[in-house]
Design an enzyme around this catalytic site. Sequence first.
Site, mmCIF file in Angstrom:
data_model
loop_
_atom_site.group_PDB
_atom_site.id
_atom_site.type_symbol
_atom_site.label_atom_id
_atom_site.label_comp_id
_atom_site.label_asym_id
_atom_site.label_seq_id
_atom_site.Cartn_x
_atom_site.Cartn_y
_atom_site.Cartn_z
ATOM 1 N N LYS A 24 0.754 -1.300 0.095
ATOM 2 C CA LYS A 24 0.042 0.007 -0.129
ATOM 3 C C LYS A 24 0.812 1.263 -0.016
ATOM 4 O O LYS A 24 0.767 2.241 -0.567
ATOM 5 C CB LYS A 24 -0.986 0.022 1.227
ATOM 6 N N HIS A 73 0.988 -6.912 17.771
ATOM 7 C CA HIS A 73 0.000 -7.840 17.592
ATOM 8 C C HIS A 73 -0.484 -8.478 19.066
ATOM 9 O O HIS A 73 0.155 -7.930 20.100
ATOM 10 C CB HIS A 73 0.660 -9.099 16.801
#
Length: 90
Positions: A24, A73
Amino acid sequence: MFAHKKDPAPSLAANFAAKEAFSKALGTGVRGFALNEVSVLRDSLGAPYFAFSGNAARIVEERGLSFSVSLTHTEDLAAAFVIAQPLPPG
């Protein structure tokens, strides 16, 4: 790299998120290179960084970019943030 972890899945998910975020930031999505040409490695202090090969390396070099990556995470979620910036002249 992840063999010592009790459950490597969250770290692997964060690495995948980093590859997606890289695509991206590059502005192409996953086009013109394969995901296995983008490696997410760790330095001696554990900070993540990218290593590129094949078409990914060629694209990064042609565009004159450098990348910074941050990973996070939990057991259930993974996220990555990638910044692309031009290499300094010279």
